[in-house]
Design a protein around this motif. Sequence first.
Motif, PDB file in Angstrom:
ATOM      1  N   UNK A  96       0.918  -0.759  -0.146  1.00  0.00           N
ATOM      2  CA  UNK A  96       0.237  -0.206  -0.404  1.00  0.00           C
ATOM      3  C   UNK A  96       1.041   1.427   0.111  1.00  0.00           C
ATOM      4  N   UNK A  97       0.203   2.432   0.000  1.00  0.00           N
ATOM      5  CA  UNK A  97       1.333   3.385  -0.200  1.00  0.00           C
ATOM      6  C   UNK A  97       1.189   3.801  -1.274  1.00  0.00           C
ATOM      7  N   UNK A  98       1.043   3.786  -2.084  1.00  0.00           N
ATOM      8  CA  UNK A  98       1.392   4.725  -3.603  1.00  0.00           C
ATOM      9  C   UNK A  98       0.082   5.506  -3.955  1.00  0.00           C
ATOM     10  N   UNK A  99       0.428   6.501  -5.048  1.00  0.00           N
ATOM     11  CA  UNK A  99      -0.433   7.115  -5.890  1.00  0.00           C
ATOM     12  C   UNK A  99      -1.434   6.359  -6.777  1.00  0.00           C
ATOM     13  N   UNK A 100      -2.739   6.581  -7.061  1.00  0.00           N
ATOM     14  CA  UNK A 100      -3.279   5.535  -7.021  1.00  0.00           C
ATOM     15  C   UNK A 100      -3.254   5.433  -8.829  1.00  0.00           C
ATOM     16  N   UNK A 101      -2.518   4.571  -9.276  1.00  0.00           N
ATOM     17  CA  UNK A 101      -2.693   4.705 -10.919  1.00  0.00           C
ATOM     18  C   UNK A 101      -1.202   4.940 -11.545  1.00  0.00           C
ATOM     19  N   UNK A 102       0.011   4.831  -9.897  1.00  0.00           N
ATOM     20  CA  UNK A 102       0.991   4.863 -10.315  1.00  0.00           C
ATOM     21  C   UNK A 102       1.469   3.778 -10.219  1.00  0.00           C
ATOM     22  N   UNK A 103       2.789   3.941 -11.161  1.00  0.00           N
ATOM     23  CA  UNK A 103       3.659   2.472 -11.553  1.00  0.00           C
ATOM     24  C   UNK A 103       4.787   2.285  -9.752  1.00  0.00           C
ATOM     25  N   UNK A 104       4.918   0.767 -10.029  1.00  0.00           N
ATOM     26  CA  UNK A 104       5.207   0.235  -8.672  1.00  0.00           C
ATOM     27  C   UNK A 104       6.311  -0.303  -9.285  1.00  0.00           C
ATOM     28  N   UNK A 135      -6.554   2.497  -4.547  1.00  0.00           N
ATOM     29  CA  UNK A 135      -6.198   2.893  -3.466  1.00  0.00           C
ATOM     30  C   UNK A 135      -5.491   3.659  -3.422  1.00  0.00           C
ATOM     31  N   UNK A 136      -4.486   2.884  -3.694  1.00  0.00           N
ATOM     32  CA  UNK A 136      -2.783   3.370  -3.864  1.00  0.00           C
ATOM     33  C   UNK A 136      -2.457   1.619  -3.431  1.00  0.00           C
ATOM     34  N   UNK A 137      -3.457   0.653  -3.538  1.00  0.00           N
ATOM     35  CA  UNK A 137      -2.375  -0.841  -2.889  1.00  0.00           C
ATOM     36  C   UNK A 137      -1.899  -0.969  -4.345  1.00  0.00           C
ATOM     37  N   UNK A 138      -1.162  -2.157  -4.583  1.00  0.00           N
ATOM     38  CA  UNK A 138      -0.805  -3.210  -5.193  1.00  0.00           C
ATOM     39  C   UNK A 138      -0.675  -4.632  -4.862  1.00  0.00           C
ATOM     40  N   UNK A 155       6.735  11.120  -9.854  1.00  0.00           N
ATOM     41  CA  UNK A 155       7.814  12.469  -9.728  1.00  0.00           C
ATOM     42  C   UNK A 155       8.931  12.871  -8.840  1.00  0.00           C
ATOM     43  N   UNK A 156       9.848  13.327  -9.467  1.00  0.00           N
ATOM     44  CA  UNK A 156      11.131  13.586  -8.208  1.00  0.00           C
ATOM     45  C   UNK A 156      10.781  14.529  -7.512  1.00  0.00           C
ATOM     46  N   UNK A 157      10.022  15.138  -7.527  1.00  0.00           N
ATOM     47  CA  UNK A 157       9.344  16.652  -6.958  1.00  0.00           C
ATOM     48  C   UNK A 157       8.466  15.468  -5.789  1.00  0.00           C
ATOM     49  N   UNK A 158       7.905  14.487  -5.368  1.00  0.00           N
ATOM     50  CA  UNK A 158       7.185  14.335  -4.873  1.00  0.00           C
ATOM     51  C   UNK A 158       8.153  13.641  -3.890  1.00  0.00           C
ATOM     52  N   UNK A 159       7.618  13.112  -2.629  1.00  0.00           N
ATOM     53  CA  UNK A 159       8.162  12.016  -1.892  1.00  0.00           C
ATOM     54  C   UNK A 159       8.037  10.335  -2.496  1.00  0.00           C
ATOM     55  N   UNK A 160       8.894   9.460  -2.663  1.00  0.00           N
ATOM     56  CA  UNK A 160       8.686   8.621  -2.968  1.00  0.00           C
ATOM     57  C   UNK A 160       8.623   7.783  -1.498  1.00  0.00           C
ATOM     58  N   UNK A 161       8.568   6.594  -1.877  1.00  0.00           N
ATOM     59  CA  UNK A 161       8.220   4.988  -0.870  1.00  0.00           C
ATOM     60  C   UNK A 161       8.487   4.645  -1.619  1.00  0.00           C
ATOM     61  N   UNK A 162       9.588   4.306  -0.574  1.00  0.00           N
ATOM     62  CA  UNK A 162       9.947   2.860  -0.929  1.00  0.00           C
ATOM     63  C   UNK A 162       9.929   1.813   0.346  1.00  0.00           C
ATOM     64  N   UNK A 163      10.139  -0.451   0.184  1.00  0.00           N
ATOM     65  CA  UNK A 163       8.828  -0.636   0.975  1.00  0.00           C
ATOM     66  C   UNK A 163       9.968  -1.816   0.935  1.00  0.00           C
TER      67      UNK A 163
END
Length: 164
Positions: free
Chosen positions: A66-74, A120-123, A147-155
Amino acid sequence: MVAGAAAVIAMGVAVLPVSGSGASGADVQSATASGSPGPTAAGPFKALIASPSETIPGGAVTLDGTGCAPGEEVLIEIRWDRGAKVLPSAEEKKKAQGRPVMTAAAGGRDELATVVARSDGSFTARVTVPVSMVINEPGLWTQCLKPASAQMLVQHVSILVRSS
């Protein structure tokens, strides 16, 4: 102990909570399998679950996060550090009786997949551990590719790879 900051391994499922911060991805909260929390980071609890938590080279693992933006690549990778325990062959096991465990001379990583986060940001991703994997306890890493200007979630979550 911070609530929800301990790793849980039960019924073949490993759960490792993390929360991300800055664009570098360097400030990541994690916990070790022994239950001791890592550095504290502000933000909501995130979890990356690997099922099963044990496999063999060429085996499949399902990651739920969880924790990514909707539609965001993981991005999903398998990584290991220099000095990680190496899987010995049956012949090497016989020869190694009483000798120190072999370790990796260098760290490494392999990209396994890229998936898209749900609304919902889950994958969820089903990945295959490379057949050539020789590391006993690699980590499965996910990175929300904002995008580089936003926060990046690494798990990340560790798995156990056993000789086949």
